[in-house]
Motif scaffolding. Structure first.
Motif, PDB file in Angstrom:
ATOM      1  N   GLU A  35      29.803  24.212   2.252  1.00 45.22           N
ATOM      2  CA  GLU A  35      30.351  23.330   1.252  1.00 45.22           C
ATOM      3  C   GLU A  35      29.519  22.794   0.031  1.00 45.22           C
ATOM      4  OE1 GLU A  35      31.923  18.412   1.679  1.00 45.22           O
ATOM      5  OE2 GLU A  35      31.150  19.438   3.515  1.00 45.22           O
ATOM      6  N   GLN A  36      28.218  22.856   0.114  1.00 40.12           N
ATOM      7  CA  GLN A  36      27.562  22.495  -0.958  1.00 40.12           C
ATOM      8  C   GLN A  36      27.550  23.627  -2.016  1.00 40.12           C
ATOM      9  OE1 GLN A  36      26.478  22.689   2.055  1.00 40.12           O
ATOM     10  NE2 GLN A  36      24.219  22.906   2.183  1.00 40.12           N
ATOM     11  N   PRO A  41      26.948  25.495  -7.951  1.00 42.35           N
ATOM     12  CA  PRO A  41      25.986  24.858  -8.653  1.00 42.35           C
ATOM     13  C   PRO A  41      25.021  25.736  -9.220  1.00 42.35           C
ATOM     14  CG  PRO A  41      25.450  24.840  -6.131  1.00 42.35           C
ATOM     15  CD  PRO A  41      27.006  25.309  -6.361  1.00 42.35           C
ATOM     16  N   GLU A  99      18.722  26.756   0.465  1.00 44.71           N
ATOM     17  CA  GLU A  99      19.745  26.633   1.824  1.00 44.71           C
ATOM     18  C   GLU A  99      20.491  27.705   1.986  1.00 44.71           C
ATOM     19  OE1 GLU A  99      19.533  24.260  -0.695  1.00 44.71           O
ATOM     20  OE2 GLU A  99      19.181  22.291   0.127  1.00 44.71           O
TER      21      GLU A  99
END
Length: 267
Positions: A35-36, A41, A99
Motif C-alpha cells: 500500500e505505501q 514515493p 520496507e
C-alpha cells in the motif's frame, strides 16, 4: 510494451537524461505493490517540468515513462551493485526507507522482468547511445546530464540532510576535471543553496557507463534535493516559489556545461 520513453532531439551537443521520472506501471507491478508504495514515493518527481526550459535552450531530452519500481534504468543490466551499503537494484525489492516493495509472493516473475529488460531498459539505453553518437559525430563531442532528484532526508540511505545540489562524476572518471570545477564554481555562486561533488551520489550506471572523456563524451549526474522545488511528501506538490530560483541555478549549470564544451572543442 508501448510508450516506454519520450525523446526530443535538440540542436546543441547536450543530452539530458531523466531515467527515474516515469509513473507508468506494468500490471504485474501494480498488482503486487504494498500500500505505501502505490503512490510511487521514490519517483524523481516533476523532473521534466523542472527542466522544461532545456528544450528552448536547444538540448536533446530523453525521459522514462515507466516507474523505477518496474525496472531501474540507472542500474546495469547485470544488476551489479553500484554503491556500498543500502541501495536499490535493477529490479527494486525495497522502498528507499527499507520496507519491502511487494506483497509476499507477488513480485513480478523472472519472465516478466526479462520482458522489462528487453522492452523498457534496452530502448532507453539504445536511445542514449544513438543520440550521444550523433552528437559526437556532429560536434566532435557530447555532453550528458543525468537529471535526478530525491527526498532530502532518507535515514536508510544516508545520514542527516542531503546537500541541495549533489554533482557526481564517478570521482572524476566520467568527465574532464576542469568541467567539474566549472560546475562547482556555479554552485559556489548559488546563494542559499548547498552542494557537494562526488559525495553520497557519485553517479549511477548512466554516468559511469557513458561518460568517457577520452572519447569526448563528458557525463555528469545531478541528484537534486527535492526540498529545493517541491513538497517532499504526498501529494508531492510542485512549488513554483521554490522551483523558479532553483531553475535559475540549473540553467546556469547547463550554460556553464555548454560554454566549457565550446571552449574546449573550439574549431
Amino acid at each position: 510494451m508501448d510508450n516506454v520513453l519520450s525523446f526530443h532531439q535538440g540542436r546543441l551537443p547536450l543530452l539530458i537524461s531523466m531515467p527515474h521520472a516515469g509513473l507508468r506501471l506494468s500490471d504485474a507491478v501494480r498488482d503486487g505493490l504494498v500500500e505505501q508504495a502505490q503512490g510511487l514515493p521514490d519517483t524523481d518527481w516533476h523532473i521534466p517540468r523542472l527542466y522544461d526550459f532545456a528544450r528552448d535552450m536547444g538540448a536533446s531530452v530523453v525521459a522514462a515513462q515507466y516507474s523505477r519500481f518496474v525496472i531501474d534504468l540507472n542500474r546495469p543490466d547485470d544488476d551489479k551493485p553500484l554503491y556500498a551499503g543500502a541501495t536499490t537494484g535493477l529490479y527494486p525489492a525495497t522502498l528507499f526507507e527499507g520496507e519491502p516493495l511487494f506483497k509476499a509472493g507477488l513480485q513480478p516473475s523472472p519472465e516478466e522482468r526479462e520482458r522489462y529488460l528487453e522492452q523498457i531498459w534496452r530502448p532507453y539505453h539504445n536511445t542514449l547511445r544513438r543520440e550521444l553518437d550523433r552528437l559526437r559525430e556532429q560536434f566532435g563531442y557530447a555532453l550528458l546530464w543525468d537529471a535526478h532528484s530525491i527526498r532530502s532526508r532518507i535515514p536508510h540511505l544516508f545520514e542527516g540532510k542531503l546537500p541541495d545540489f549533489n554533482l557526481g562524476t564517478f570521482n572524476g572518471a566520467s568527465c574532464d576535471p576542469a568541467l567539474a570545477e566549472r560546475l562547482r564554481a556555479v554552485c559556489d555562486q548559488a546563494e542559499g543553496y548547498s552542494h557537494v561533488l562526488n559525495g553520497r551520489f557519485k553517479g549511477g550506471h548512466i554516468t559511469r557507463h557513458y561518460g568517457d572523456p577520452a572519447k569526448h563524451i563528458h557525463a555528469v549526474q545531478l541528484e537534486l534535493a527535492q526540498s529545493t522545488y517541491m513538497d517532499e511528501f504526498a501529494p508531492f506538490t510542485y512549488r513554483e516559489d521554490l522551483a523558479l530560483p532553483t531553475q535559475q541555478v540549473l540553467e546556469a549549470l547547463l550554460q556553464a556545461l555548454l560554454a566549457w564544451g565550446q571552449a574546449r572543442y573550439a574549431r
